[in-house]
Motif scaffolding. Structure first.
Motif, PDB file in Angstrom:
ATOM      1  N   PHE A  10       1.058  -1.498  -0.133  1.00 51.42           N
ATOM      2  CA  PHE A  10       0.053   0.141  -0.070  1.00 51.42           C
ATOM      3  C   PHE A  10       1.115   1.295  -0.279  1.00 51.42           C
ATOM      4  CE2 PHE A  10      -2.779  -2.737   2.523  1.00 51.42           C
ATOM      5  CZ  PHE A  10      -3.664  -2.779   1.014  1.00 51.42           C
ATOM      6  N   TRP A  11       1.729   0.659   0.303  1.00 52.29           N
ATOM      7  CA  TRP A  11       2.234   2.543   0.941  1.00 52.29           C
ATOM      8  C   TRP A  11       3.942   2.353  -0.161  1.00 52.29           C
ATOM      9  CZ3 TRP A  11       0.396   4.876   3.428  1.00 52.29           C
ATOM     10  CH2 TRP A  11      -0.763   5.117   4.787  1.00 52.29           C
ATOM     11  N   GLY A  12       4.283   1.863  -0.379  1.00 52.72           N
ATOM     12  CA  GLY A  12       5.306   2.049  -1.697  1.00 52.72           C
ATOM     13  C   GLY A  12       5.446   3.082  -2.931  1.00 52.72           C
ATOM     14  N   PHE A  13       4.313   3.039  -3.128  1.00 50.38           N
ATOM     15  CA  PHE A  13       4.106   3.934  -4.278  1.00 50.38           C
ATOM     16  C   PHE A  13       3.773   5.117  -3.613  1.00 50.38           C
ATOM     17  CE2 PHE A  13       3.614   0.272  -7.834  1.00 50.38           C
ATOM     18  CZ  PHE A  13       3.851   0.715  -8.191  1.00 50.38           C
ATOM     19  N   PRO A  14       2.906   5.256  -3.149  1.00 51.67           N
ATOM     20  CA  PRO A  14       2.497   6.975  -2.245  1.00 51.67           C
ATOM     21  C   PRO A  14       4.671   6.969  -2.092  1.00 51.67           C
ATOM     22  CG  PRO A  14       0.684   5.309  -1.563  1.00 51.67           C
ATOM     23  CD  PRO A  14       2.053   4.449  -1.887  1.00 51.67           C
ATOM     24  N   VAL A  15       4.887   6.427  -0.881  1.00 50.10           N
ATOM     25  CA  VAL A  15       6.449   6.682  -0.050  1.00 50.10           C
ATOM     26  C   VAL A  15       6.739   7.540  -1.576  1.00 50.10           C
ATOM     27  CG1 VAL A  15       8.667   6.057   0.240  1.00 50.10           C
ATOM     28  CG2 VAL A  15       6.036   5.800   2.095  1.00 50.10           C
ATOM     29  N   PHE A  16       7.244   6.363  -3.128  1.00 48.46           N
ATOM     30  CA  PHE A  16       7.622   7.031  -3.982  1.00 48.46           C
ATOM     31  C   PHE A  16       7.809   8.203  -4.849  1.00 48.46           C
ATOM     32  CE2 PHE A  16       8.095   6.606  -8.884  1.00 48.46           C
ATOM     33  CZ  PHE A  16       9.736   6.797  -9.029  1.00 48.46           C
ATOM     34  N   PHE A  17       6.807   8.494  -4.539  1.00 44.27           N
ATOM     35  CA  PHE A  17       5.866   8.931  -5.619  1.00 44.27           C
ATOM     36  C   PHE A  17       6.147  11.080  -4.579  1.00 44.27           C
ATOM     37  CE2 PHE A  17       3.472   6.898  -8.035  1.00 44.27           C
ATOM     38  CZ  PHE A  17       4.083   6.744  -9.415  1.00 44.27           C
ATOM     39  N   LEU A  18       6.414  10.730  -2.933  1.00 45.37           N
ATOM     40  CA  LEU A  18       6.812  11.765  -2.324  1.00 45.37           C
ATOM     41  C   LEU A  18       7.976  11.910  -2.287  1.00 45.37           C
ATOM     42  CD1 LEU A  18       5.715  13.050   0.017  1.00 45.37           C
ATOM     43  CD2 LEU A  18       6.058  11.736   1.332  1.00 45.37           C
ATOM     44  N   PHE A  19       8.726  11.145  -2.155  1.00 46.21           N
ATOM     45  CA  PHE A  19      10.271  11.548  -2.275  1.00 46.21           C
ATOM     46  C   PHE A  19      10.591  12.083  -4.120  1.00 46.21           C
ATOM     47  CE2 PHE A  19      14.701  10.818  -3.572  1.00 46.21           C
ATOM     48  CZ  PHE A  19      14.801   9.996  -2.279  1.00 46.21           C
ATOM     49  N   MET A  20       9.855  11.472  -4.530  1.00 49.25           N
ATOM     50  CA  MET A  20      10.154  12.137  -6.189  1.00 49.25           C
ATOM     51  C   MET A  20       9.836  13.838  -5.867  1.00 49.25           C
ATOM     52  SD  MET A  20      11.892  10.592  -8.464  1.00 49.25           S
ATOM     53  CE  MET A  20      12.600   9.579  -7.031  1.00 49.25           C
ATOM     54  N   TRP A  21       8.207  13.769  -5.082  1.00 46.38           N
ATOM     55  CA  TRP A  21       7.799  15.882  -5.585  1.00 46.38           C
ATOM     56  C   TRP A  21       8.879  16.374  -4.650  1.00 46.38           C
ATOM     57  CZ3 TRP A  21       6.869  18.047  -0.999  1.00 46.38           C
ATOM     58  CH2 TRP A  21       5.816  19.440  -0.995  1.00 46.38           C
ATOM     59  N   LEU A  22       9.211  15.786  -3.330  1.00 42.54           N
ATOM     60  CA  LEU A  22      10.355  16.718  -2.363  1.00 42.54           C
ATOM     61  C   LEU A  22      11.356  16.798  -2.869  1.00 42.54           C
ATOM     62  CD1 LEU A  22      10.870  16.721   0.151  1.00 42.54           C
ATOM     63  CD2 LEU A  22      11.809  14.910   0.711  1.00 42.54           C
ATOM     64  N   THR A  23      12.044  15.822  -4.340  1.00 43.36           N
ATOM     65  CA  THR A  23      13.164  16.393  -4.753  1.00 43.36           C
ATOM     66  C   THR A  23      12.593  17.263  -5.463  1.00 43.36           C
ATOM     67  OG1 THR A  23      13.775  14.186  -4.643  1.00 43.36           O
ATOM     68  CG2 THR A  23      15.117  15.331  -6.300  1.00 43.36           C
ATOM     69  N   PHE A  24      12.006  17.340  -6.723  1.00 43.03           N
ATOM     70  CA  PHE A  24      11.586  18.622  -7.091  1.00 43.03           C
ATOM     71  C   PHE A  24      11.538  20.242  -6.371  1.00 43.03           C
ATOM     72  CE2 PHE A  24      10.312  14.952 -10.040  1.00 43.03           C
ATOM     73  CZ  PHE A  24      11.936  14.502 -10.534  1.00 43.03           C
ATOM     74  N   GLN A  25      10.420  19.490  -5.469  1.00 39.84           N
ATOM     75  CA  GLN A  25      10.270  21.150  -4.490  1.00 39.84           C
ATOM     76  C   GLN A  25      11.289  21.270  -3.910  1.00 39.84           C
ATOM     77  OE1 GLN A  25       7.347  22.060  -4.851  1.00 39.84           O
ATOM     78  NE2 GLN A  25       7.653  23.990  -3.452  1.00 39.84           N
ATOM     79  N   THR A  26      12.261  20.829  -2.786  1.00 37.89           N
ATOM     80  CA  THR A  26      13.704  20.982  -2.971  1.00 37.89           C
ATOM     81  C   THR A  26      13.903  21.339  -3.220  1.00 37.89           C
ATOM     82  OG1 THR A  26      13.451  19.372  -1.477  1.00 37.89           O
ATOM     83  CG2 THR A  26      15.405  20.301  -1.404  1.00 37.89           C
ATOM     84  N   THR A  27      14.589  21.286  -4.575  1.00 44.07           N
ATOM     85  CA  THR A  27      15.266  21.767  -5.679  1.00 44.07           C
ATOM     86  C   THR A  27      15.397  23.369  -5.848  1.00 44.07           C
ATOM     87  OG1 THR A  27      15.638  19.568  -7.155  1.00 44.07           O
ATOM     88  CG2 THR A  27      15.864  21.644  -7.821  1.00 44.07           C
ATOM     89  N   PHE A  28      13.641  23.698  -5.710  1.00 48.28           N
ATOM     90  CA  PHE A  28      13.353  25.172  -6.383  1.00 48.28           C
ATOM     91  C   PHE A  28      13.578  25.732  -4.561  1.00 48.28           C
ATOM     92  CE2 PHE A  28      11.433  24.057 -10.172  1.00 48.28           C
ATOM     93  CZ  PHE A  28      11.986  25.108 -10.618  1.00 48.28           C
ATOM     94  N   THR A  29      12.914  25.699  -4.212  1.00 43.63           N
ATOM     95  CA  THR A  29      12.962  26.461  -2.178  1.00 43.63           C
ATOM     96  C   THR A  29      14.464  26.524  -1.760  1.00 43.63           C
ATOM     97  OG1 THR A  29      12.213  23.919  -1.346  1.00 43.63           O
ATOM     98  CG2 THR A  29      10.655  25.495  -1.807  1.00 43.63           C
ATOM     99  N   ILE A  30      14.878  25.697  -2.100  1.00 40.89           N
ATOM    100  CA  ILE A  30      16.229  25.597  -1.295  1.00 40.89           C
ATOM    101  C   ILE A  30      17.215  26.012  -1.723  1.00 40.89           C
ATOM    102  CG2 ILE A  30      18.284  24.409   0.344  1.00 40.89           C
ATOM    103  CD1 ILE A  30      16.220  22.219   1.550  1.00 40.89           C
ATOM    104  N   GLY A  31      17.365  25.979  -3.212  1.00 36.31           N
ATOM    105  CA  GLY A  31      18.102  25.471  -4.195  1.00 36.31           C
ATOM    106  C   GLY A  31      17.945  28.012  -4.322  1.00 36.31           C
ATOM    107  N   SER A  32      16.553  28.213  -4.365  1.00 35.05           N
ATOM    108  CA  SER A  32      16.560  29.821  -4.576  1.00 35.05           C
ATOM    109  C   SER A  32      17.073  30.831  -3.822  1.00 35.05           C
ATOM    110  CB  SER A  32      14.845  29.958  -4.343  1.00 35.05           C
ATOM    111  OG  SER A  32      14.376  30.067  -2.954  1.00 35.05           O
ATOM    112  N   PHE A  33      18.130  30.117  -2.736  1.00 38.09           N
ATOM    113  CA  PHE A  33      18.445  31.399  -1.949  1.00 38.09           C
ATOM    114  C   PHE A  33      19.891  31.447  -2.283  1.00 38.09           C
ATOM    115  CE2 PHE A  33      15.355  29.684   0.801  1.00 38.09           C
ATOM    116  CZ  PHE A  33      14.643  30.605   1.244  1.00 38.09           C
TER     117      PHE A  33
END
Length: 838
Positions: A412-435
């Motif tokens: 049940f949790w395998g795919f949600p964790v995977f896609f959450l990790f992917m989203w976290l990767t791309f979101q962090t690329t912007f939020t932390i990388g912007s500074f």
């Protein structure tokens, strides 16, 4: 003697989660059977069902203390029993008690193992080749031994070529060679064939066989093949600290005595034991007695008789003159090794072929089994015989290296964790990388302003400010985003999660005609397409390799990030993470569609088995992770100092010249009128003069060399709503996609030097044509342009990699189909978007 035919057997697929069965035999084609037997699926071995993937296929099994995934169709071909298989065990009891009592017994033609390199002899260079299974820590050991920073990852296929380094060690000149990870020296995969041919053709002075100390039985299978080759080698018992942590007692000194090969404990990640390992390798090279102490591997009498008959026929024939020793070649003929038979082809006399065929039939009749399976069984019998005397396992492991799978591959949790990790990767690329991105941008602007104020006017100043700083500076600001992306990719690789992603995705990949292991190079493509294409060597089937190579360019590599970040920051401020994720998902969806099309066009009725190790989770070291980030940043900076710098200067020159052009009106006269108009305030004068100068510069650019190129291709891109400057930017991105941003930095220049490129793009308007005074860029046009950049013409390095891994025809095909596809997708997106009112 025959295997017990009265056992009640059923397929491995019929076992439920948590149940255990004993393997009897493997059905199916020879390649599949050989791969599984070499990975430990031999008669008498226990196999336990761990879990099914969230989509119910593939299935994870535990065997010999490690985990492996098989598709349901593969598991169906493995016969097991839950009864005590005494007769089957007795068949291989010979190997448990016979080998070590006949250590130096038996006829054997010795291979004169001397380096082929006269240059090495003259320079007294000792060549040492590192050989081992995937995930054994081989590359970590190589990095610490040489001081190099080769890529380290906890999944199969990180080392996809030969890497070497020369070092000085205790007054010895050493060449350390890191060969690809391989489970055996047969011909199931390119790595196996490559390593075997390298050892025979190059003949390194000493081989270092690196084994994972927590998975001895499976890793020692490769050791048995090195013994059969009679190569001089030493064993590195790597990850020795994990052996101690798990309270596993292994008397490696005794095991070394039994096989006649020295064993040195090492911890590759910490550099422990490396000096002792190199000293032992040098000692073996200098000591002939050490080379002769290795055990002579022998099988039971029936197999030995078959080998001897083939070997005698080879020895008495003058027609076979090759790099292989007689016994080794006889063994490979008995195993029906395809690559060696194809290599020798017509060189093998009909008489020898007939003798080999007769011996294969005789063994089949005696044992109701294929000879290659029998030989693999006896090799594992040899291993078990040695480990029975030297290895003590604790009743229960202290640490469970697969504990995280309870969440990460959960149904049940395998795919949600995977896609959450992917989203976290791309979101962090912007939020932390912007500074840090803003800090670098401010530094670039300060440097540009400083040089503008201090240098005298002229073309050289324009080159420095607009060409070099404007071009390279507009790309360097995206370095933090790339570092963050590679940080997350490094975590996936080093922890072992990359293999779990392939496990989760295999059923979906299989539906579109791809192998589950294709997911690993495809995922690597998000970092860089070049190593991703090289990583397709881990795929055993040529069809899988080519099909994966064809769609890897649709994975958004880090070179495209500057383009995405530029336009997303300018036109999609409120939804940055989602827009970036949508581009990646669009590329994945497009890759799926193209894979289905290519499969039906080029690779009908071709399928490959899914056999993949799931390595234990390991904690990546901070040093390794940040070194990986530094290496990628160094590559990025190097590209800016070479390719992007040259491209920026070239683009600037094409836009700067010719200097003398015919304008449609007298701009200088208009500027003079404004300057002499006393009714205007100084602020109004400045604004109007800037508008006129901008219009003048725009018209001059249109008549420059680059403007002429842009106008030439403008009819092709006009249906997407783009102007000639966008066309020029796209053409400039052929060498490397980052150059698109630097080109725009040069083309969309402004008199207000502090104005950022994003603002320039937001304010850019058409000055001529039917769209005059309209915005050049809208969110719709910006997204269609990003789609085009996502899909079109791979960079030159990727094209070269495709040519090297496949051939020039596939490289040319990839260039053609991606460019045509990019135009079609961007055109449809823009036109449909306009119809819908966007």
């Amino acid at each position: 003697m025959q295997i017990n035919q009265n056992l009640q057997t059923f397929s491995l697929l019929e076992l439920r989660e948590g149940e255990v069965g004993e393997i009897v035999r493997i059905r199916g084609n020879s390649d599949f059977r050989k791969r599984l037997t070499e990975m430990g699926f031999v008669s008498g071995t226990k196999a336990k069902v761990v879990k099914k993937a969230p989509l119910q296929d593939p299935i994870e099994y535990e065997i010999m203390g490690y985990h492996i995934s098989l598709r349901r169709n593969e598991a169906r071909h493995i016969e097991i029993t839950t009864e005590q298989n005494d007769e089957n065990s007795n068949l291989y009891e010979y190997s448990h008690r016979h080998y070590f009592h006949h250590k130096h017994h038996g006829h054997r033609r010795h291979l004169n193992w001397q380096s082929n390199s006269t240059e090495n002899d003259q320079e007294n260079i000792i060549s040492i080749a590192f050989v081992g299974n995937p995930n054994c820590g081989k590359t970590s050991l190589f990095n610490n031994a040489t001081g190099l920073h080769e890529r380290v990852g906890n999944y199969s296929g990180v080392t996809v070529g030969v890497k070497s380094s020369f070092i000085d060690f205790e007054n010895n000149n050493l060449e350390i060679i890191d060969l690809p990870g391989t489970y055996s020296l047969s011909d199931y995969s390119l790595e196996e064939k490559y390593v075997r041919e390298y050892l025979f053709n190059q003949k390194p002075d000493v081989v270092v066989n690196i084994i994972d100390s927590t998975n001895l039985e499976r890793n020692l299978y490769l050791t048995t093949q090195l013994l059969e080759m009679n190569v001089p080698f030493v064993i590195a018992l790597n990850m020795y600290d994990e052996l101690n942590k798990n309270n596993i007692q292994f008397n490696y000194e005794r095991f070394a005595e039994l096989i006649g090969v020295p064993i040195i404990p090492t911890v590759g990640t910490k550099g422990e034991g490396i000096n002792e390992l190199l000293k032992q390798a040098i000692n073996i090279h200098n000591n002939d007695a050490a080379k002769k102490s290795q055990i002579k591997l022998r099988y039971n009498q029936d197999i030995e008789n078959a080998i001897e008959k083939i070997q005698n026929a080879i020895a008495n024939s003058d027609e076979i003159k090759c790099i292989y020793p007689d016994r080794f070649l006889a063994l490979k003929l008995l195993e029906s090794n395809k690559s060696i038979i194809e290599f020798l082809d017509t060189k093998i006399p009909e008489k020898i072929r007939n003798i080999a065929s007769a011996q294969i039939k005789e063994l089949r009749k005696l044992y109701n089994e294929e000879p290659d399976t029998l030989i693999a069984n006896f090799r594992y019998g040899f291993i078990r015989g040695g480990l029975q005397e030297t290895l003590q396992m604790p009743p229960k492991p202290i640490m469970d290296p697969y504990l995280l799978d309870n969440l990460l591959t959960h149904k049940f949790w395998g795919f949600p964790v995977f896609f959450l990790f992917m989203w976290l990767t791309f979101q962090t690329t912007f939020t932390i990388g912007s500074f840090p991105m803003d800090w670098i941008d401010q530094g670039v602007m300060l440097l540009s302003n400083l040089i503008s104020k201090t240098m005298p006017e002229g073309s050289f100043k324009d080159l420095i400010v607009d060409g070099i700083i404007g071009g390279v500076g507009s790309v360097i600001v995206f370095l933090p985003n790339i570092l963050i992306l590679f940080f997350f990719i490094s975590l996936m690789e080093d922890t072992g999660y990359m293999a779990r992603a392939a496990f989760l995705m295999d059923r979906l990949m299989h539906k579109i005609g791809l192998h589950g292991k294709s997911f690993i190079p495809l995922l690597m493509g998000f970092g860089c397409n070049v190593p991703a294409i090289m990583a397709t060597r881990t795929l055993d089937n040529p069809k899988d390799r080519i099909l994966t190579i064809l769609i890897i360019p649709l994975m958004s590599c880090s070179a495209r990030i500057p383009v995405y970040v530029l336009f997303i920051s300018a036109f999609f401020v409120a939804y940055q993470g989602l827009v970036l994720l949508s581009l990646y998902l669009f590329g994945i969806a497009l890759a799926i569609i193209m894979a289905i099309i290519f499969k039906n066009l080029f690779f009908k009725n071709q399928d490959q088995h899914f056999v993949m190790e799931l390595p234990p989770y390991r904690t990546p070291t901070v040093r390794t992770t940040f070194r990986h980030m530094w290496e990628k940043s160094a590559e990025y900076l190097k590209k800016m100092g070479s390719l992007i710098l040259v491209a920026s200067i070239l683009i600037w020159a094409l836009g700067y010249y010719p200097r003398e052009v015919s304008f449609s009106k007298n701009y200088r006269a208009e500027i003079n009128l404004i300057e002499n108009n006393s009714s205007l305030s100084d602020k109004d004068k400045l604004e109007q003069i800037q508008e006129i100068e901008t219009a003048m510069e725009t018209e001059r650019l249109e008549q420059s060399y680059i403007g002429k190129i842009g106008h030439f291709i403008e009819p092709i891109i006009r249906p997407m709503g783009w102007d000639w400057k966008i066309g020029v930017s796209i053409v400039s991105g052929l060498p490397a996609k980052e150059v698109i941003v630097s080109t725009m930095g040069v083309l969309y220049q402004s008199n207000e030097e502090s104005e950022q490129l994003q603002t320039k793009l937001q304010n850019q308007v058409y000055t001529t044509g039917e769209n005059i005074d309209e915005k050049v860029f809208t969110p719709l046009r910006a997204y269609s342009l990003m789609l085009f950049v996502l899909i079109y013409f791979p960079c030159i390095a990727v094209v070269a990699a495709i040519n090297r891994e496949a051939n020039w025809k596939w490289a040319l095909f990839t260039v053609s189909y991606t460019t045509i596809l990019a135009w079609v997708v961007s055109f449809l997106f823009y036109q449909i978007g306009q119809i819908l009112g966007f």
